[in-house]
Write a protein that holds these residues in place. Structure first.
Motif, short mmCIF file in Angstrom:
data_model
loop_
_atom_site.label_atom_id
_atom_site.label_comp_id
_atom_site.label_asym_id
_atom_site.label_seq_id
_atom_site.Cartn_x
_atom_site.Cartn_y
_atom_site.Cartn_z
N LEU A 71 21.17 65.96 27.27
CA LEU A 71 21.46 66.94 28.32
C LEU A 71 21.87 68.28 27.72
O LEU A 71 21.45 69.34 28.21
N LEU A 72 22.67 68.24 26.66
CA LEU A 72 23.02 69.49 25.97
C LEU A 72 21.78 70.13 25.37
O LEU A 72 21.56 71.33 25.49
N SER A 73 20.95 69.33 24.73
CA SER A 73 19.73 69.87 24.13
C SER A 73 18.79 70.45 25.17
O SER A 73 18.10 71.44 24.91
N THR A 74 18.73 69.84 26.34
CA THR A 74 17.88 70.36 27.41
C THR A 74 18.26 71.79 27.75
O THR A 74 17.39 72.67 27.91
N ARG A 75 19.54 72.04 27.85
CA ARG A 75 20.01 73.40 28.14
C ARG A 75 19.71 74.35 26.97
O ARG A 75 19.28 75.48 27.17
N LEU A 76 19.92 73.87 25.76
CA LEU A 76 19.68 74.71 24.59
C LEU A 76 18.20 75.01 24.40
O LEU A 76 17.84 76.13 24.01
N TRP A 77 17.33 74.04 24.68
CA TRP A 77 15.89 74.28 24.54
C TRP A 77 15.44 75.39 25.50
O TRP A 77 14.58 76.21 25.15
N ARG A 78 15.98 75.40 26.71
CA ARG A 78 15.61 76.46 27.65
C ARG A 78 15.97 77.82 27.09
O ARG A 78 15.19 78.78 27.19
N ASP A 79 17.16 77.94 26.50
CA ASP A 79 17.59 79.21 25.91
C ASP A 79 16.72 79.57 24.71
O ASP A 79 16.32 80.73 24.54
N LEU A 80 16.43 78.57 23.86
CA LEU A 80 15.61 78.84 22.68
C LEU A 80 14.21 79.29 23.07
O LEU A 80 13.65 80.22 22.47
N ALA A 81 13.63 78.62 24.06
CA ALA A 81 12.26 78.94 24.46
C ALA A 81 12.14 80.39 24.93
O ALA A 81 11.09 81.03 24.75
N ALA A 82 13.21 80.90 25.52
CA ALA A 82 13.18 82.28 26.01
C ALA A 82 13.11 83.27 24.86
O ALA A 82 12.64 84.41 25.05
N GLY A 83 13.54 82.86 23.66
CA GLY A 83 13.57 83.79 22.54
C GLY A 83 12.55 83.52 21.46
O GLY A 83 12.34 84.37 20.58
N LEU A 84 11.89 82.36 21.48
CA LEU A 84 10.90 82.04 20.46
C LEU A 84 9.52 82.59 20.83
O LEU A 84 9.20 82.69 22.02
N PRO A 85 8.71 82.96 19.85
CA PRO A 85 7.36 83.46 20.15
C PRO A 85 6.56 82.45 20.97
O PRO A 85 6.48 81.27 20.62
N ASP A 86 6.01 82.94 22.08
CA ASP A 86 5.23 82.08 22.99
C ASP A 86 6.05 80.90 23.49
O ASP A 86 5.48 79.91 24.00
N GLY A 87 7.37 80.96 23.34
CA GLY A 87 8.22 79.86 23.79
C GLY A 87 7.95 78.56 23.07
O GLY A 87 8.37 77.50 23.53
N ALA A 88 7.24 78.62 21.90
CA ALA A 88 6.84 77.39 21.19
C ALA A 88 6.11 76.44 22.13
O ALA A 88 6.22 75.22 22.03
N GLU A 89 5.35 77.04 23.08
CA GLU A 89 4.61 76.28 24.09
C GLU A 89 5.55 75.39 24.91
O GLU A 89 5.18 74.29 25.33
N TYR A 90 6.75 75.89 25.15
CA TYR A 90 7.70 75.16 26.00
C TYR A 90 7.13 75.07 27.41
O TYR A 90 6.70 76.07 27.98
N GLU A 91 7.14 73.87 27.95
CA GLU A 91 6.60 73.65 29.30
C GLU A 91 7.54 72.75 30.07
O GLU A 91 7.70 71.57 29.75
N ALA A 92 8.18 73.30 31.08
CA ALA A 92 9.13 72.54 31.90
C ALA A 92 8.38 71.82 33.00
O ALA A 92 8.58 72.07 34.20
#
Length: 383
Positions: free
Chosen positions: A67-88
């Motif tokens: 659950l902590l990582s879920t929140r952190l991944w959202r923040d990271l995706a906002a700052g990484l190039p192309d969001g590292a293909e983050y898909e919620a």
């Protein structure tokens, strides 16, 4: 003697967990060098599907980490190039019959009490979410917090964002220690690197790195295969799996286990898993495992029966006996920290692990209770 430009910490392992450790350590003001015997994401990370899941975890320490990582991944995706293909995209867990639906409902109820968002989907509404699902399923649960990244991209972007010095192709052959047993750095085939802290983020080889330092961590490899189809229109919208998958993840059996896990990707191919078995580091192709994966996928999505599988790949999950990773300081080797043993959840759990390791390194309050992940819990336990 340590050189004047020696880093504060050496991270052994350039997978996504090591990358997250480097990222959060650097954000805490520490200088970092990352060492790996292969390329970035050359181990378990490069063979992963990129799952960021809460849906498959029962209430307890691992779910708290997720659950902590879920929140952190959202923040990271906002700052990484192309969001590292983050898909919620969310996860959909389906039940084949009424008995499994009853069990799934109870499981989801317990997760909800622990902070997970789980929405029951009756049988007649499943096709609104996944039009190509097989008929006759008893229902399911939608988990909006489940997401996905491209794992190799995520690791590379985190390392680049960390500013760490990355030394690939340099195998660690020894952990250097001082007169009192404290960490002084590592020895590689290219020479010695000095630092007062070493983070063992070596994944499946975490047990070997621990041994080099005179520590003990009973990490075992657990092999898994993934089938990759030809590119398709988005026929699978979520990560979809049968409820049996949860029990397989928690099992300690060494025998071959398979459960249907199917998901689409932004590029078009469908990824099909999941298998797990303990066969050491044997990479031999298992026709039986692939047969079971294909059968399970087409049972959930009959439309896939006429689709070509273009390739398959194998990976090794770093498995610890109690299914929890080792995160934190080693009790017997001052300056040695562990961040490994996440099994198949390392990509999802990486940010919280990295943040926790950084807090231990700086002496700050950890972001959650690390006692369940204490590496010292394996004293006297053999692999």
């Amino acid at each position: 003697m340590p050189l004047s430009n020696s880093p504060d910490v050496i991270v052994v392992g350039a997978g996504v967990v090591g990358a997250a450790c480097a990222y959060y350590a650097a954000r805490s003001g520490l200088s970092v060098t990352v060492v790996d015997r292969g390329p970035v994401a050359g181990g378990t990370t490069g063979a992963g599907e990129g799952n960021l899941l809460v849906s498959d975890k029962e209430p307890g320490p691992e779910l708290d980490l997720a659950l902590l990582s879920t929140r952190l991944w959202r923040d990271l995706a906002a700052g990484l190039p192309d969001g590292a293909e983050y898909e919620a995209k969310g996860g959909l867990v389906v039940a084949r019959d009424a008995a499994r639906m009853t069990a799934l409902r109870a499981f989801a109820r317990s997760q909800t009490a622990a902070g997970v968002t789980a929405q029951e989907v009756p049988a007649d509404a499943l096709h609104d979410l996944e039009p190509h699902l097989a008929p006759g399923l008893a229902g399911g649960f939608l988990y909006p917090q489940d997401a996905q990244v491209q794992p190799a991209l995520a690791a590379a972007h985190l390392l680049r964002a960390s500013g760490a010095r990355v030394r690939t192709g340099q195998e660690v052959t020894a952990v250097l220690t001082g007169a009192s047993g404290e960490v002084r750095g590592v020895r590689t085939r290219a020479g010695d690197l000095h630092a007062p802290y070493v983070v063992n983020a070596a994944g499946t080889w975490g047990g070997e790195v621990a041994r080099l330092a005179g520590a003990h961590l009973p990490v075992l490899p657990r092999r898994g295969f993934v089938l990759v189809t030809e590119p398709l229109p988005r026929v699978v919208r979520h990560k979809v799996y049968a409820a049996d998958y949860v029990a397989d993840v928690a099992s300690g059996s060494a025998a071959l286990q398979t459960s249907a896990v199917v998901e689409g990707t932004p590029a078009g191919p469908v990824l099909i898993g999941a298998s797990r078995e303990r066969v050491g580091f044997d990479r031999t192709l298992s026709v039986e495992a692939l047969r079971r994966l294909a059968a399970g996928a087409t049972e959930l999505f009959p439309v896939l029966a006429g689709v070509r599988a273009l390739r398959t790949y194998a990976g090794f999950r770093p498995y610890l006996p109690d299914h929890l990773p080792a995160v934190g300081a080693d009790p017997s080797v001052p300056g040695l920290l562990h961040a490994c043993g996440h099994e198949g959840a390392g990509i999802g759990l990486a940010p919280a692990t990295g943040l926790a390791v950084a807090r231990v390194l700086t002496g700050d309050e950890p972001p959650l209770d690390l006692r369940p992940f204490d590496p010292g819990r394996f004293t006297g336990v053999t692999a």
